[in-house]
Design a protein around this motif. Structure first.
Motif, PDB file in Angstrom:
ATOM      1  N   THR A 177     -26.213 -21.444 -13.840  1.00  0.00           N
ATOM      2  CA  THR A 177     -25.511 -22.728 -13.794  1.00  0.00           C
ATOM      3  C   THR A 177     -24.974 -23.107 -15.169  1.00  0.00           C
ATOM      4  O   THR A 177     -23.856 -23.630 -15.288  1.00  0.00           O
ATOM      5  CB  THR A 177     -26.440 -23.839 -13.261  1.00  0.00           C
ATOM      6  OG1 THR A 177     -27.135 -23.377 -12.104  1.00  0.00           O
ATOM      7  CG2 THR A 177     -25.638 -25.075 -12.882  1.00  0.00           C
ATOM      8  N   PHE A 178     -25.738 -22.822 -16.209  1.00  0.00           N
ATOM      9  CA  PHE A 178     -25.246 -23.095 -17.560  1.00  0.00           C
ATOM     10  C   PHE A 178     -24.086 -22.172 -17.912  1.00  0.00           C
ATOM     11  O   PHE A 178     -23.152 -22.583 -18.617  1.00  0.00           O
ATOM     12  CB  PHE A 178     -26.375 -22.956 -18.579  1.00  0.00           C
ATOM     13  CG  PHE A 178     -27.185 -24.206 -18.738  1.00  0.00           C
ATOM     14  CD1 PHE A 178     -26.720 -25.261 -19.513  1.00  0.00           C
ATOM     15  CD2 PHE A 178     -28.416 -24.352 -18.107  1.00  0.00           C
ATOM     16  CE1 PHE A 178     -27.446 -26.423 -19.656  1.00  0.00           C
ATOM     17  CE2 PHE A 178     -29.154 -25.514 -18.245  1.00  0.00           C
ATOM     18  CZ  PHE A 178     -28.676 -26.560 -19.028  1.00  0.00           C
ATOM     19  N   ARG A 179     -24.130 -20.923 -17.450  1.00  0.00           N
ATOM     20  CA  ARG A 179     -23.004 -20.024 -17.701  1.00  0.00           C
ATOM     21  C   ARG A 179     -21.741 -20.551 -17.023  1.00  0.00           C
ATOM     22  O   ARG A 179     -20.637 -20.446 -17.562  1.00  0.00           O
ATOM     23  CB  ARG A 179     -23.326 -18.618 -17.195  1.00  0.00           C
ATOM     24  CG  ARG A 179     -24.434 -17.914 -17.981  1.00  0.00           C
ATOM     25  CD  ARG A 179     -24.619 -16.478 -17.529  1.00  0.00           C
ATOM     26  NE  ARG A 179     -25.751 -15.852 -18.198  1.00  0.00           N
ATOM     27  CZ  ARG A 179     -26.896 -15.540 -17.617  1.00  0.00           C
ATOM     28  NH1 ARG A 179     -27.056 -15.786 -16.323  1.00  0.00           N
ATOM     29  NH2 ARG A 179     -27.879 -14.980 -18.295  1.00  0.00           N
ATOM     30  N   LEU A 180     -21.907 -21.108 -15.827  1.00  0.00           N
ATOM     31  CA  LEU A 180     -20.761 -21.671 -15.120  1.00  0.00           C
ATOM     32  C   LEU A 180     -20.136 -22.825 -15.901  1.00  0.00           C
ATOM     33  O   LEU A 180     -18.921 -22.872 -16.101  1.00  0.00           O
ATOM     34  CB  LEU A 180     -21.188 -22.156 -13.729  1.00  0.00           C
ATOM     35  CG  LEU A 180     -21.527 -21.092 -12.684  1.00  0.00           C
ATOM     36  CD1 LEU A 180     -22.181 -21.735 -11.467  1.00  0.00           C
ATOM     37  CD2 LEU A 180     -20.283 -20.325 -12.275  1.00  0.00           C
ATOM     38  N   VAL A 181     -20.954 -23.753 -16.333  1.00  0.00           N
ATOM     39  CA  VAL A 181     -20.412 -24.946 -16.993  1.00  0.00           C
ATOM     40  C   VAL A 181     -19.862 -24.632 -18.376  1.00  0.00           C
ATOM     41  O   VAL A 181     -18.992 -25.350 -18.896  1.00  0.00           O
ATOM     42  CB  VAL A 181     -21.488 -26.057 -17.054  1.00  0.00           C
ATOM     43  CG1 VAL A 181     -22.414 -25.883 -18.261  1.00  0.00           C
ATOM     44  CG2 VAL A 181     -20.851 -27.440 -17.065  1.00  0.00           C
ATOM     45  N   ASP A 182     -20.367 -23.553 -18.996  1.00  0.00           N
ATOM     46  CA  ASP A 182     -19.921 -23.177 -20.345  1.00  0.00           C
ATOM     47  C   ASP A 182     -18.772 -22.177 -20.336  1.00  0.00           C
ATOM     48  O   ASP A 182     -18.268 -21.804 -21.408  1.00  0.00           O
ATOM     49  CB  ASP A 182     -21.085 -22.573 -21.132  1.00  0.00           C
ATOM     50  CG  ASP A 182     -22.114 -23.608 -21.555  1.00  0.00           C
ATOM     51  OD1 ASP A 182     -21.723 -24.790 -21.682  1.00  0.00           O
ATOM     52  OD2 ASP A 182     -23.289 -23.253 -21.742  1.00  0.00           O
ATOM     53  N   ALA A 183     -18.327 -21.717 -19.180  1.00  0.00           N
ATOM     54  CA  ALA A 183     -17.287 -20.691 -19.115  1.00  0.00           C
ATOM     55  C   ALA A 183     -16.002 -21.175 -19.795  1.00  0.00           C
ATOM     56  O   ALA A 183     -15.524 -22.283 -19.530  1.00  0.00           O
ATOM     57  CB  ALA A 183     -17.005 -20.325 -17.663  1.00  0.00           C
ATOM     58  N   GLU A 184     -15.462 -20.338 -20.657  1.00  0.00           N
ATOM     59  CA  GLU A 184     -14.253 -20.723 -21.389  1.00  0.00           C
ATOM     60  C   GLU A 184     -13.077 -21.020 -20.463  1.00  0.00           C
ATOM     61  O   GLU A 184     -12.317 -21.974 -20.717  1.00  0.00           O
ATOM     62  CB  GLU A 184     -13.873 -19.628 -22.396  1.00  0.00           C
ATOM     63  CG  GLU A 184     -12.839 -20.066 -23.412  1.00  0.00           C
ATOM     64  CD  GLU A 184     -13.309 -21.235 -24.272  1.00  0.00           C
ATOM     65  OE1 GLU A 184     -12.457 -22.072 -24.649  1.00  0.00           O
ATOM     66  OE2 GLU A 184     -14.519 -21.309 -24.560  1.00  0.00           O
TER      67      GLU A 184
ATOM     68  N   LEU B 130     -27.525 -28.838 -10.792  1.00  0.00           N
ATOM     69  CA  LEU B 130     -26.306 -29.410 -11.369  1.00  0.00           C
ATOM     70  C   LEU B 130     -26.443 -29.432 -12.883  1.00  0.00           C
ATOM     71  O   LEU B 130     -27.497 -29.812 -13.415  1.00  0.00           O
ATOM     72  CB  LEU B 130     -26.079 -30.837 -10.865  1.00  0.00           C
ATOM     73  CG  LEU B 130     -25.594 -31.023  -9.425  1.00  0.00           C
ATOM     74  CD1 LEU B 130     -25.883 -32.442  -8.955  1.00  0.00           C
ATOM     75  CD2 LEU B 130     -24.098 -30.725  -9.316  1.00  0.00           C
ATOM     76  N   VAL B 131     -25.393 -29.031 -13.572  1.00  0.00           N
ATOM     77  CA  VAL B 131     -25.335 -29.161 -15.022  1.00  0.00           C
ATOM     78  C   VAL B 131     -24.015 -29.826 -15.375  1.00  0.00           C
ATOM     79  O   VAL B 131     -22.949 -29.385 -14.926  1.00  0.00           O
ATOM     80  CB  VAL B 131     -25.436 -27.801 -15.740  1.00  0.00           C
ATOM     81  CG1 VAL B 131     -25.229 -27.999 -17.253  1.00  0.00           C
ATOM     82  CG2 VAL B 131     -26.785 -27.152 -15.489  1.00  0.00           C
ATOM     83  N   LEU B 132     -24.081 -30.892 -16.143  1.00  0.00           N
ATOM     84  CA  LEU B 132     -22.850 -31.512 -16.625  1.00  0.00           C
ATOM     85  C   LEU B 132     -22.827 -31.463 -18.143  1.00  0.00           C
ATOM     86  O   LEU B 132     -23.867 -31.496 -18.806  1.00  0.00           O
ATOM     87  CB  LEU B 132     -22.692 -32.938 -16.094  1.00  0.00           C
ATOM     88  CG  LEU B 132     -23.703 -34.004 -16.492  1.00  0.00           C
ATOM     89  CD1 LEU B 132     -23.313 -34.678 -17.809  1.00  0.00           C
ATOM     90  CD2 LEU B 132     -23.806 -35.053 -15.399  1.00  0.00           C
TER      91      LEU B 132
END
Length: 262
Positions: free
Chosen positions: A124-131, A11-13
């Motif tokens: 997971t970081f790419r997911l949370v950072d997606a524009e 999980l990344v928030l």
């Protein structure tokens, strides 16, 4: 010293617009973020000892042991986080708004003396950072949380509709990373029937109707299949066709948008 790679739920928030706030508000938001997360873990029935955390300043990386059911992460934990954020929203000013993006993935992770690493963590970081995910949260003005899961988590958990999880609330999101890779994911926003700002899936185009075969013309100008015994041409000899577009090409576009699923 590195250890062997082990499987975790990841999980990344990340807090929205964190870096634009003055330092005192950033410190207050961080305190509130951890308060909401700790409370949500307890409400979801997740043993704190099965969750390792790594501080990221404006967010948290959480490695959850594989013994924790993923339904708890995608269901009760997400609801508890949203409830906690909404409680804060009732007492915070707009300058102190606390909203977050949350991503869930799974995979092999390695821990060393300095922290955690692995391709699954990077994803997971790419997911949370997606524009597009950022845009979705901005478009959902009344929301406090935007939640994205990897395609693996959607296929293995969400689409089976376990109790407390509604697959119909998710929309597909495909995006390209800065390295040129393509990431498949699914997004939902608590309180919304569908994530704002994301296009609804296009229906699969119906197949073009097959044209009836035509018979070779006879020397007298009448088609064999449509010729009557008296030599007149019957109605069955007249065929009206409809010219269709390039159906194959259209399918390809829809597939590239990630909107077609078996």
């Amino acid at each position: 010293m590195t250890s062997e790679a082990l499987h975790y739920w990841i999980l990344v928030l990340d807090l929205e617009s964190f870096s634009t706030r003055p330092d005192p508000i950033q410190r207050s938001l961080r305190d509130a973020m951890y308060e909401v997360v700790e409370s949500a873990l307890a409400q979801a029935g997740i043993d704190r000892g099965e969750v390792a955390t790594e501080d990221r300043g404006d967010g948290i990386l959480m490695l959850v042991a594989p013994t924790v059911p993923p339904v708890k992460l995608a269901g009760p934990l997400v609801r508890a986080l949203d409830d906690g954020l909404r409680e804060k929203a009732r007492i915070y000013s707009s300058a102190h708004s606390l909203r977050m993006r949350l991503a869930l993935h799974q995979g092999l992770v390695v821990r060393d003396a300095r922290g955690w690493s692995g391709d699954a963590v990077n994803t997971t970081f790419r997911l949370v950072d997606a524009e597009p995910l950022r845009d979705t949260l901005r478009a959902a003005g009344t929301a406090c949380l935007a939640f994205v899961v990897s395609d693996q988590v959607y296929e293995g958990v969400v689409r089976h509709a376990p109790r407390g999880i509604d697959p119909a609330a998710y929309l597909p999101l495909r995006f390209t990373t800065k390295h040129g890779g393509t990431v498949e994911s699914w997004v939902m926003v608590p309180g919304f029937s569908a994530p704002p700002g994301l296009a609804l899936p296009s229906p699969t185009p119906p197949p073009a109707p097959a044209s009836p075969p035509t018979s070779p013309e006879r020397g007298d100008g009448a088609a064999d299949a449509g010729a009557r015994p008296d030599g007149a041409v019957g109605a069955s000899a007249i065929h009206v066709g409809v010219v269709r577009g390039d159906v194959v090409g259209r399918d390809k576009v829809i597939h590239q948008q990630g909107t077609v699923r078996p």
